[in-house]
Design a protein around this motif. Structure first.
Motif, PDB file in Angstrom:
ATOM      1  N   TYR A  37      -6.622  -5.659  -3.651  1.00  0.00           N
ATOM      2  CA  TYR A  37      -6.062  -4.316  -3.577  1.00  0.00           C
ATOM      3  C   TYR A  37      -5.221  -3.993  -4.809  1.00  0.00           C
ATOM      4  O   TYR A  37      -5.335  -2.896  -5.384  1.00  0.00           O
ATOM      5  CB  TYR A  37      -5.220  -4.159  -2.312  1.00  0.00           C
TER       6      TYR A  37
ATOM      7  N   ARG B 180      -2.295   9.372  -4.586  1.00  0.00           N
ATOM      8  CA  ARG B 180      -2.242  10.654  -3.885  1.00  0.00           C
ATOM      9  C   ARG B 180      -2.709  11.766  -4.826  1.00  0.00           C
ATOM     10  O   ARG B 180      -2.615  11.644  -6.048  1.00  0.00           O
ATOM     11  CB  ARG B 180      -0.818  10.954  -3.415  1.00  0.00           C
TER      12      ARG B 180
ATOM     13  N   ARG C 158       0.826  -1.213   0.000  1.00  0.00           N
ATOM     14  CA  ARG C 158       0.000   0.000   0.000  1.00  0.00           C
ATOM     15  C   ARG C 158       0.861   1.266   0.000  1.00  0.00           C
ATOM     16  O   ARG C 158       0.492   2.271  -0.620  1.00  0.00           O
ATOM     17  CB  ARG C 158      -0.931  -0.003   1.208  1.00  0.00           C
ATOM     18  N   ARG C 159       1.978   1.241   0.685  1.00  0.00           N
ATOM     19  CA  ARG C 159       2.843   2.428   0.713  1.00  0.00           C
ATOM     20  C   ARG C 159       3.352   2.781  -0.685  1.00  0.00           C
ATOM     21  O   ARG C 159       3.586   3.951  -0.992  1.00  0.00           O
ATOM     22  CB  ARG C 159       4.036   2.197   1.653  1.00  0.00           C
TER      23      ARG C 159
ATOM     24  N   ARG D  41      -0.268   3.549  -3.087  1.00  0.00           N
ATOM     25  CA  ARG D  41      -1.289   4.482  -2.601  1.00  0.00           C
ATOM     26  C   ARG D  41      -1.405   5.685  -3.547  1.00  0.00           C
ATOM     27  O   ARG D  41      -0.425   6.354  -3.849  1.00  0.00           O
ATOM     28  CB  ARG D  41      -0.923   4.961  -1.198  1.00  0.00           C
TER      29      ARG D  41
ATOM     30  N   SER E  93      -6.028  -1.095  -7.443  1.00  0.00           N
ATOM     31  CA  SER E  93      -5.055  -0.009  -7.510  1.00  0.00           C
ATOM     32  C   SER E  93      -4.466   0.131  -8.900  1.00  0.00           C
ATOM     33  O   SER E  93      -4.248   1.253  -9.391  1.00  0.00           O
ATOM     34  CB  SER E  93      -3.939  -0.245  -6.495  1.00  0.00           C
TER      35      SER E  93
END
Length: 464
Positions: free
Chosen positions: A400, A348, A342-343, A346, A404
């Protein structure tokens, strides 16, 4: 290096404890074998070998195959352990060899040692060298067994001159193995180079090969069983020999036979694999995790299936400990994977992405290795008590990463050109994760979608 400097180096090396000398020599020999810059290594090795051999005026390094200590201890090679992990019956510490060689050359069998080195100077590999080695092995065994005998007067003081307690612990087994060299070689010659499945016919052959009186003693049987276990594609199957000899799978009956040590060997070796797995996980090394997990999975399942173990027995507790330690190490690492993914992925807002921001591709590859690690764990999850956490984590990762990746590809169609390079790096990372989770075809599909998104945005810009 000048003669004076060489002498100072030699004096320093001579003051090192025997264990330190052995460790240094081993590491330098490995450096030479790897082809590293060996100028300094060869110089230090030369002085170390002179110290070990006690040779004052020897200007040439003997080839490794001609090293006296190595030839003396060659029959011990199948049983040597090089790690700090505790040894078991049927194993010897490699670090014990140098102190014992030094003791033999100094006071254990000095005349035989000098005669051996003199013989080696003019010997050849195939003929007199082997004869000289065998002669000295018998002399060394006699000297070792004499000092290790329980009736030896002032035994503790004599043993303390050999080395520290760990070396003394190995002393008697080393003497016995050197003495029984021919019997162990005979056993090895009667075994196949590899036994894929230790079935009834192979067990019968191994049992027949073991019918040498010298190998049936409590001291040497573990070494004979270790030799057999090394030939097994699945070493844990050595327990089948113990079950056969006991004519029962009940642990009490198996333990009551001399061959019960086979179960102890199998459990110890599984504990060692589990310890190596935990160390590799802590260091982030996943190259051998699949192999280690398979060994643990098959071994734990095999022992639980083929032996009637009690939960409160020594063997039962050992097996439970292997499962629990492995499960804890795996679960902790598995739980950390989604956060690391996730880091990286993610999404933004444009304003939150600094100009020139980049993604560390080393971190991406580390995360991909962890995803693959979770996938491998899924294969062996049930037997290692990590079924629930593995299946949940893998499913979460799939969901995920899929969502993503689609979102990141869409983000390439618009947004600030200032941050497009960063988003492209995110997409590249996402596609790398897709390759691990869904396979090459799906990753290729998403890669084409990303290329189309970038191309379409450029066309749209030119048309405007």
């Amino acid at each position: 290096m000048s003669q004076k400097s060489t002498e100072r180096l030699r004096d320093y090396l001579a003051q090192l404890p025997p264990q330190s000398q052995a460790l240094l020599m081993r590491e330098l020999e490995r450096a030479v074998e790897r082809g590293d810059d060996v100028t300094v290594a060869n110089l230090v090795l030369e002085q170390l070998r002179k110290i070990v051999r006690g040779a004052e005026e020897d200007e040439q390094i003997q080839p490794r195959s001609d090293d006296p200590a190595r030839l003396l201890f060659r029959p011990l090679e199948p049983f040597l352990a090089e790690t700090n992990f505790p040894t078991r019956a049927g194993q010897l510490r490699r670090a014990s060899l140098l102190p014992i060689w030094q003791w033999l050359a100094r006071e254990g069998a000095p005349e035989a040692a000098r005669e051996f080195e003199t013989a080696l100077a003019a010997a050849t590999e195939s003929g007199p060298m082997e004869i000289a080695a065998r002669k000295f092995q018998l002399a060394a065994a006699e000297a070792i067994l004499k000092i290790a005998a329980p009736t030896q007067d002032d035994r503790q003081r004599a043993l303390s001159r050999v080395g520290p307690p760990s070396v003394v612990e190995d002393l008697l087994p080393i003497g016995l193995v050197l003495q029984a060299r021919e019997a162990l070689e005979t056993l090895g010659s009667r075994l196949p180079s590899q036994i894929r499945v230790f079935a009834d016919s192979q067990i019968a052959s191994a049992t027949e090969a073991l019918k040498l009186p010298s190998l049936q003693t409590p001291q040497l049987l573990p070494f004979a069983l270790s030799l057999i276990a090394q030939r097994l594609a699945a070493p844990w199957q050595i327990v089948r020999l113990a079950i056969k000899m006991a004519a029962s799978d009940d642990e009490l009956r198996v333990a009551a036979t001399p061959y019960g040590v086979a179960v102890t060997i199998a459990l110890h070796d599984l504990s060692f694999v589990a310890a190596c797995l935990r160390t590799d996980i802590r260091r982030g090394h996943f190259d051998y995790v699949g192999e280690q997990l398979k060994t643990l999975h098959d071994g734990v399942r095999g022992l639980r299936t083929e032996l009637d173990l009690r939960n409160d027995s020594t063997w039962g507790r050992q097996l439970t400990s292997v499962r629990a330690d492995t499960s804890n190490a795996l679960q902790s690492e598995i739980d950390s994977v989604p956060g690391r993914v996730r880091r990286i992925l993610r999404q933004r807002a444009d304003k939150d992405i600094a100009a020139g921001a980049r993604i560390d591709m080393t971190e991406v590859e580390d995360a991909a290795a962890l995803i693959d690690f979770v996938a491998v764990c899924r294969t062996y999850a049930s037997e290692l008590a990590i079924n629930e956490v593995t299946l949940r984590t893998f499913s979460d990762l799939q969901h995920y990463v899929e969502q993503s990746t689609e979102g990141l590809v869409q983000s390439l169609r618009g947004g600030d050109a200032r941050v497009r390079a960063f988003r492209q790096q995110q997409v590249k990372a996402a596609i790398r994760f897709c390759e691990v989770l869904f396979g090459h075809d799906y990753a290729s599909l998403m890669n084409r979608a990303a290329e189309n998104a970038v191309t379409g945005e450029r066309k749209s810009s030119r048309a405007g």
